[in-house]
Design a protein around this motif. Sequence first.
Motif, PDB file in Angstrom:
ATOM      1  N   GLY A 252       0.877  -1.242   0.077  1.00 19.05           N
ATOM      2  CA  GLY A 252       0.472  -0.011   0.043  1.00 19.05           C
ATOM      3  C   GLY A 252       0.746   1.411  -0.450  1.00 19.05           C
ATOM      4  O   GLY A 252       0.995   2.696  -0.825  1.00 19.05           O
ATOM      5  N   PHE A 303      -4.080   6.960   1.512  1.00 22.29           N
ATOM      6  CA  PHE A 303      -4.683   6.886   1.064  1.00 22.29           C
ATOM      7  C   PHE A 303      -4.211   5.139   0.950  1.00 22.29           C
ATOM      8  O   PHE A 303      -4.635   3.743   0.731  1.00 22.29           O
ATOM      9  CB  PHE A 303      -5.774   7.229  -0.400  1.00 22.29           C
ATOM     10  CG  PHE A 303      -6.901   7.561  -0.299  1.00 22.29           C
ATOM     11  CD1 PHE A 303      -7.980   6.689  -0.320  1.00 22.29           C
ATOM     12  CD2 PHE A 303      -6.913   8.298  -0.908  1.00 22.29           C
ATOM     13  CE1 PHE A 303      -9.695   7.398  -0.007  1.00 22.29           C
ATOM     14  CE2 PHE A 303      -8.430   9.182  -0.403  1.00 22.29           C
ATOM     15  CZ  PHE A 303      -9.489   8.246  -0.478  1.00 22.29           C
ATOM     16  N   GLY A 304      -2.760   5.728   0.784  1.00 17.38           N
ATOM     17  CA  GLY A 304      -1.811   4.293   0.672  1.00 17.38           C
ATOM     18  C   GLY A 304      -2.131   3.777   2.223  1.00 17.38           C
ATOM     19  O   GLY A 304      -1.663   2.228   2.480  1.00 17.38           O
ATOM     20  N   LEU A 307      -4.812   1.500   2.499  1.00 10.99           N
ATOM     21  CA  LEU A 307      -5.058   0.330   1.179  1.00 10.99           C
ATOM     22  C   LEU A 307      -4.469  -0.277   2.302  1.00 10.99           C
ATOM     23  O   LEU A 307      -4.590  -2.008   2.045  1.00 10.99           O
ATOM     24  CB  LEU A 307      -4.039   0.911   0.170  1.00 10.99           C
ATOM     25  CG  LEU A 307      -3.832  -0.016  -0.458  1.00 10.99           C
ATOM     26  CD1 LEU A 307      -5.909  -0.980  -1.398  1.00 10.99           C
ATOM     27  CD2 LEU A 307      -3.701   0.244  -2.283  1.00 10.99           C
ATOM     28  N   SER A 308      -3.097  -0.175   3.034  1.00 11.71           N
ATOM     29  CA  SER A 308      -2.342  -1.016   3.511  1.00 11.71           C
ATOM     30  C   SER A 308      -2.699  -1.911   4.697  1.00 11.71           C
ATOM     31  O   SER A 308      -2.985  -2.771   4.789  1.00 11.71           O
ATOM     32  CB  SER A 308      -0.425  -0.406   4.115  1.00 11.71           C
ATOM     33  OG  SER A 308       0.225  -0.109   3.744  1.00 11.71           O
ATOM     34  N   ILE A 310      -6.547  -2.296   4.949  1.00  6.68           N
ATOM     35  CA  ILE A 310      -6.875  -3.166   4.395  1.00  6.68           C
ATOM     36  C   ILE A 310      -6.455  -4.826   3.542  1.00  6.68           C
ATOM     37  O   ILE A 310      -7.253  -6.322   3.593  1.00  6.68           O
ATOM     38  CB  ILE A 310      -7.540  -2.054   3.038  1.00  6.68           C
ATOM     39  CG1 ILE A 310      -8.460  -1.330   3.495  1.00  6.68           C
ATOM     40  CG2 ILE A 310      -8.710  -3.466   2.198  1.00  6.68           C
ATOM     41  CD1 ILE A 310      -9.265  -0.945   2.763  1.00  6.68           C
ATOM     42  N   ILE A 311      -5.391  -4.217   3.383  1.00  9.85           N
ATOM     43  CA  ILE A 311      -4.082  -5.488   2.472  1.00  9.85           C
ATOM     44  C   ILE A 311      -4.191  -6.571   3.717  1.00  9.85           C
ATOM     45  O   ILE A 311      -4.203  -7.417   3.386  1.00  9.85           O
ATOM     46  CB  ILE A 311      -3.755  -5.238   1.416  1.00  9.85           C
ATOM     47  CG1 ILE A 311      -3.741  -4.078   0.101  1.00  9.85           C
ATOM     48  CG2 ILE A 311      -2.608  -6.613   1.660  1.00  9.85           C
ATOM     49  CD1 ILE A 311      -2.613  -3.410  -0.110  1.00  9.85           C
TER      50      ILE A 311
END
Length: 322
Positions: A252, A303-304, A307-308, A310-311
Motif C-alpha cells: 500500500g 489512501f496508501g 490500503l495497507s 485493508i490488505i
Amino acid sequence: MWKFILRRILIMIPQLVLLSALAFALAKAMPGDVLSEQIDMNPDITAEHAAELREKMGLNDSWYVQYANWAKGLAQGDFGYSFKYKMPIEDLFAERVDKTLLLSICILITTYILAIPLGIVSGRWHEKWPDRIITGYSYLAFATPTFIFALIVLFVFGFILNWFPTGGSVDIYAEAGTLEYYISKAKHLVLPTLSGALIATTATIQYLRSEIVDSKIKDFVRTARAKGVPESKIYSRHILRNSFIPIAAFLGYEITGLIGGQIILERIYSYPGLGDLFINSIMSRDYPVMVAFIMVGGLASLFGTLLSDIILSTVDPRIRIQ
C-alpha cells in the motif's frame, strides 16, 4: 470494514485542510514570486508594469486571502491556474501524470521482481555466502543516496557505454503510435527504472529476509519438520506464506509512490513527469502548482496507509478491521 473505511476517509478531511494551509503558507513564504524570474529574464519589464501585474494576479494579497480564494476554487473542483505555464493545473497534470505513473509502475514491478527472489535466498540460506552477498548489496544500496546512484548509472550506461538515452521520455522524431515510438519509450524508461528499483529493493529484501529467519524457528515449523514434511513444502506452505504478510501490507505504501512520483529521478533524467514539474514550479515560484502537487501527494499517502490496512486484514485472517 465499511465503517472503518468511512471513518478513515472522514478523518482525512481535516488532515488535508491542515496540509493545504501549511503548504500554501510555506510556498508564499519563499522569497520572490512567479514574476521575479520573468523580470530577471526580461529587463524590459518596468517596475510599474510588474506592480500592475502583481495587483492583477492577486499576488499583493495576504497569503490567507489567496489561500481562501484557492480553497474556494478547489471546493468547486478547480485546482487553480499555473502562472508559469499559463494553463489550468488539472490540464497541466493531465499532460504528465501518465508518464509518472508509467515510470512508477515499472519501478514497482522491477523492484518486486528483484527483491522477492533475493529476499527468499537471503532468508533461506541465512549466514551463508549468498546471504552475505545479498546483505552487503542491501547495505550498500541503503547507504547510497538516490541521486548519486542515478548519476552513476546515467554516466556509465548513458555516456560511457551509450546503451540507452540519457534524458526525456521518447525520441522527438518518433511518430506516435508506431512500433518505433513504443521502442523509444521503453529505452527511455530503462535507466530511471533501474536506478529507482535497485535502490528500492533494500526495504523489501530486509523485510522478507527477517520474516523468513524468524519463521524458521517458530513452533509450527519445528512441528512440520518433526512430522517429516519435506523442506520445500515447509518453505512454500508455512514459512513463505507467513513471511509475505508484511510485504503485502507494505504494498500500500509502495503504491503511494505511483502518484507522488519519482522527483529526483525525473529531474536527473529530464523525464517530463509530475516530479520534474514540481521542481520547475519551485524554481519559478509557481506556488499554485506546488500546493496542488503536495495535496495530491498527501492524498495518495493517506489512501496508501488505508490500503495497507485493508490488505493486511485481507491476507491475515487474525486481523479484523472494525
